[in-house]
Design a protein around this motif. Structure first.
Motif, PDB file in Angstrom:
ATOM      1  N   HIS A 262       1.192  -1.071  -0.144  1.00 22.82           N
ATOM      2  CA  HIS A 262      -0.505   0.085  -0.064  1.00 22.82           C
ATOM      3  C   HIS A 262       1.236   1.513  -0.158  1.00 22.82           C
ATOM      4  O   HIS A 262       0.184   2.185   0.046  1.00 22.82           O
ATOM      5  CB  HIS A 262      -0.730  -0.215   0.782  1.00 22.82           C
ATOM      6  N   GLY A 263       1.819   0.608   0.178  1.00 22.54           N
ATOM      7  CA  GLY A 263       2.995   2.394   0.621  1.00 22.54           C
ATOM      8  C   GLY A 263       4.923   2.476  -0.520  1.00 22.54           C
ATOM      9  O   GLY A 263       3.909   2.196  -1.472  1.00 22.54           O
ATOM     10  N   ILE A 264       5.782   2.937   0.064  1.00 22.91           N
ATOM     11  CA  ILE A 264       5.908   3.397  -1.150  1.00 22.91           C
ATOM     12  C   ILE A 264       7.336   2.239  -0.868  1.00 22.91           C
ATOM     13  O   ILE A 264       7.795   1.576   0.237  1.00 22.91           O
ATOM     14  CB  ILE A 264       7.321   5.048  -0.556  1.00 22.91           C
ATOM     15  N   VAL A 265       8.010   2.154  -2.185  1.00 21.23           N
ATOM     16  CA  VAL A 265       9.526   0.941  -2.002  1.00 21.23           C
ATOM     17  C   VAL A 265      10.024   1.546  -3.156  1.00 21.23           C
ATOM     18  O   VAL A 265       9.795   1.146  -4.236  1.00 21.23           O
ATOM     19  CB  VAL A 265       8.646  -0.671  -2.478  1.00 21.23           C
ATOM     20  N   GLU A 266      11.448   1.338  -2.698  1.00 20.05           N
ATOM     21  CA  GLU A 266      12.900   2.678  -3.409  1.00 20.05           C
ATOM     22  C   GLU A 266      13.934   1.673  -2.852  1.00 20.05           C
ATOM     23  O   GLU A 266      14.183   1.386  -1.805  1.00 20.05           O
ATOM     24  CB  GLU A 266      12.515   3.801  -3.242  1.00 20.05           C
ATOM     25  N   ASN A 267      13.831   1.279  -4.562  1.00 22.93           N
ATOM     26  CA  ASN A 267      15.844   0.577  -4.015  1.00 22.93           C
ATOM     27  C   ASN A 267      15.202  -0.432  -3.397  1.00 22.93           C
ATOM     28  O   ASN A 267      16.780  -0.589  -2.395  1.00 22.93           O
ATOM     29  CB  ASN A 267      16.660   1.275  -3.917  1.00 22.93           C
ATOM     30  N   SER A 268      15.192  -1.327  -3.124  1.00 24.84           N
ATOM     31  CA  SER A 268      15.187  -2.449  -1.961  1.00 24.84           C
ATOM     32  C   SER A 268      14.749  -3.741  -2.593  1.00 24.84           C
ATOM     33  O   SER A 268      14.062  -3.864  -3.918  1.00 24.84           O
ATOM     34  CB  SER A 268      14.236  -2.552  -1.170  1.00 24.84           C
TER      35      SER A 268
END
Lengths: 377, 370
Positions: free
Chosen positions: B300-306
């Protein structure tokens, strides 16, 4: 060898209403929900319901389905005495016949049924999406002393004429059954799921096989005859999610149902849907990608935009490409700048750079396996 | 490959990766969203055609590895003839110390009773997808006695390792165990190929003369006079024996070419235990960029470079950046983590913030709720 309940899945239908999607595969092998094939649902239901011996009756384009089922290991159906048995039509001393109807398919495999020596036979079809505990239906069958039990679900009255509709007394005893009635008298629709006490079923199949005017179909011939004879037929009500995916629109809609905030079936929950899958890594979402309201499976690469869509294993979506309200089947490639909207892309479809596949909510666009869509001009 | 049998050695020093190996050997460390390290060695063996694989179990902590490999069925190694063999360690007596060499020595029977001509020994601590047919061909073409597979290090590492200096044709001029590794050096991937006879001889000699370390005592100390070559693997590889290496190597999976080369080779997939997880659900508010996401997640949220492992929930307003989040974790609403490694079943409760650094990620152990 003794089996309590033997399941027989009717998986021979061509599924001609699915058009190009079943040009090369049988309907039960059609992909669903990003990861599954339609037949995963009845097979997983069997595995979870404690049914360990399953016959799969195949006829139309069986190779991909046979290859997919393998030895049944993916569904834990590879026990020493149980397992998945693929049952194509076969030749006998007096010649060979295709399966001419659902009842005929079982009749032609009565040897297999007798060899399995079950007390009960569960008949299933390979074209519905649902999670159901067949053991509860079997308990009801035994509890009522029924000779046949039919799984039923309530449908909207205006759609009732598409189904086999039955009337039942308050205790579930079936009094009338009409296949696709013009004037439905109830909203109880047959799910095409039957449990029969084995000897009872065998006698009717043998008798039906002798009748030349019969179409050898459970809904049209066997069930009405049983009712006419005053046999003990009961309904078993199911109130979960159950969807026939026999048409392009219903297949698309059923996929879309799983994009809801609360999906109708928890694919990965305690009633996990098993499937046979290639070994693929987690999917990758690129630096400029945008993904929302979507289901994504392993091995996919998304560099463009995905909204309200189901993306299957190994799909590639290029930069600037846009996929909305669509179902993208395994290993389809949507190249840079291409647009896919209200569509079902068959497996390994290739949409070339800048090309478009656009349908509408009332008329879903479809591409067949390995189809290449070129840009206009 | 019918001429080659293999041994997978799960024993490894864990000094530099303690936090992640408290209750598992390095071999069963989760990696790249859905794998465990042992999958890479085992898959390369199987897709190369090796059909006789002995797994040298560690002295303790083998539960996770047994649960993962089980009968070997997922790797097509549950067979009537050959297949997967577990080689348990023999309990040390009279003050002896447990060691990899000791483990191999006491299981030499398995090697001697196999009818293959060559032994391929691989430690399950590296990430790669190698066609061992090419290694065998190299070994035969060069007429080598011992071939060690190496590759050029793409980062420095505080963990010790075997470094080789190869000549042009692959002959090793010098080999040494260095306390730490520098970028650009040719470091061993823990893979050794030699004839069965030589293998048994060097192991027996080394152990019976007080040796404890396979690399040092069976290979380096006896290399003089042997034709010692290195096959340099040009594809991607990672050596995961320190926490920084674990972190960097996971994030390296975000490079498309690496992902492609490692996982998407035709007929050479990396195979792992099947869990039948559902596809991942992207919900309202999901904003995912440059990330690897396994199945069974709900975002539901933010995921970056992971790198996000299976069955992770990222709730509305939560943000994950530059992090490695293992199976069954929950990042609750408005929580934020940056440069963090969470082991399995970690919960970051509502609104909490955690931030590490790229060279020193914050490490959160199993089952912890923050």
């Amino acid at each position: 060898m003794k089996t309590r309940c033997l399941a027989m899945i009717l998986a021979g239908g061509q599924g001609s209403r699915l058009g190009v999607l079943t040009a090369k595969v049988a309907k039960p092998a059609v992909p669903f929900g990003g990861k599954y094939r339609i037949i995963d649902f009845p097979l997983s239901n069997c595995a979870h319901s404690g049914i360990e011996r399953v016959g799969v009756l195949t006829q139309y384009r069986p190779f991909e389905l046979n290859n997919y089922l393998g030895n049944g290991n993916a569904w834990d159906l590879d026990g020493r005495e149980g397992g998945v048995f693929i049952l194509p039509p076969y030749a006998r001393a007096k010649g060979a016949d295709w399966y001419s109807g659902t009842a005929d398919a079982i009749y032609q495999n009565l040897n297999f049924v007798e060899m399995s020596d079950p007390d009960y036979v569960l008949i299933l079809s390979g074209d519905h999406i649902y999670s159901m505990d067949y053991s509860k239906m079997l308990d009801a069958h035994i509890g009522k002393g029924a000779e046949a039990t039919i799984g039923v679900i309530r449908v909207p009255m205006e759609e009732a004429s598409r189904f086999g509709i039955l009337d039942a007394e308050p205790d579930g005893r079936i009094t009338r059954f009409t296949e696709k009635p013009a004037q439905p008298t109830s909203d109880l629709a047959s799910m095409g799921i039957y449990i029969f006490t084995k000897d009872f079923l065998r006698d009717y199949l043998v008798e039906d096989a002798k009748r030349e005017e019969s179409s050898h179909d459970f809904g049209k011939d066997i069930i009405p005859k049983m009712l006419a004879d005053g046999a003990k037929l009961y309904s078993y009500s199911f109130d979960g999610y159950w969807k026939d995916v026999g048409t392009i629109e219903s297949l698309w809609q059923a996929n879309m149902d799983f994009l809801a905030d609360e999906p109708p079936i928890d694919f990965g929950g305690h009633w996990r849907i098993h499937s046979a899958n290639p070994s693929l890594p987690p999917h990758y979402i690129g630096p400029e990608a945008e993904v929302s309201h979507a289901l994504l499976n392993e091995g996919a690469v998304v560099l463009g935009t995905v909204a309200h869509s189901v993306i299957s294993s190994g799909v590639r979506i290029g930069k600037g490409a846009k996929v909305t309200d669509s179902v993208v089947m395994p290993f389809a490639v949507i190249e840079d700048g291409a647009v896919v909207d209200h569509a079902i892309l068959g497996p390994h479809t290739k949409v070339e750079p800048g090309a478009r596949v656009k349908g509408t909510p009332d008329s879903i666009a479809v591409t067949g396996e390995n189809e290449v869509v070129k840009a206009a001009g | 490959m019918k001429r080659v049998m293999s041994l997978v050695d799960l024993q490894r020093e864990e000094t530099y990766i303690k936090e992640l190996t408290e209750d598992r050997p390095i071999a069963s460390l989760p990696f790249a969203g859905r794998y465990r390290l042992v999958d890479f060695a085992l898959s390369s063996m199987v897709t190369s055609g090796v059909r006789n694989v002995g797994v040298l179990l560690p002295e303790n902590k083998s539960r996770s590895i047994l649960d993962h490999l089980r009968s070997g069925k997922d790797w097509d190694l549950a067979r009537h003839h050959k297949g997967l063999f577990y080689l348990p360690p023999v309990r040390p007596e009279n003050g002896e110390k447990a060691s990899d060499l000791r483990n191999i020595y006491y299981n030499l029977n398995f090697v001697e009773n196999s009818n293959e001509e060559f032994v391929l020994l691989a430690r399950a601590t590296s990430v790669y997808n190698i066609d061992f047919n090419k290694v065998l061909k190299f070994h035969l073409d060069r007429g080598a006695d011992v071939t060690v597979v190496t590759s050029k290090a793409w980062h420095s590492d505080p963990c010790s390792g075997l470094i080789v200096q190869p000549e042009k044709n692959g002959r090793i001029r010098d080999a040494a165990i260095k306390p730490e590794l520098k970028e650009g050096e040719y470091r061993s991937l823990g893979i050794f190929l030699m004839s069965k006879e030589l293998f048994c001889n060097v192991v027996r000699y080394a152990f019976e003369h007080g040796g404890t370390d396979f690399r040092r005592d069976a290979i380096l100390k006896q290399a003089t006079g042997l034709k010692f070559y290195t096959y340099i693997h040009e594809g991607f590889s990672a050596r995961v024996c320190s926490t920084p290496a674990f972190y960097l190597s996971n994030l390296k999976m975000l490079e498309q070419e690496v992902w492609q080369e490692l996982f998407m080779q035709e007929n050479a997939p990396i195979i792992t235990k099947v869990k039948d997880m559902a596809p991942t659900e992207y919900k309202e508010g999901a904003q995912v960029k440059n990330s690897l996401i396994a199945n069974g997640c709900e975002i539901h949220g933010i995921v970056e470079n992971s790198v996000i492992f299976r069955n992770v929930r990222v709730m509305p307003g939560a943000a994950i950046r530059n992090s490695v989040v293992m199976e069954d974790c929950v990042v609750e609403a408005d929580a934020e983590i940056e440069q963090v490694i969470t082991d399995k079943e970690v919960t970051i409760t509502r609104g909490k913030r955690l931030r590490g650094a790229m060279n020193f990620p914050v490490m959160i152990g199993k089952h912890i709720t923050i």
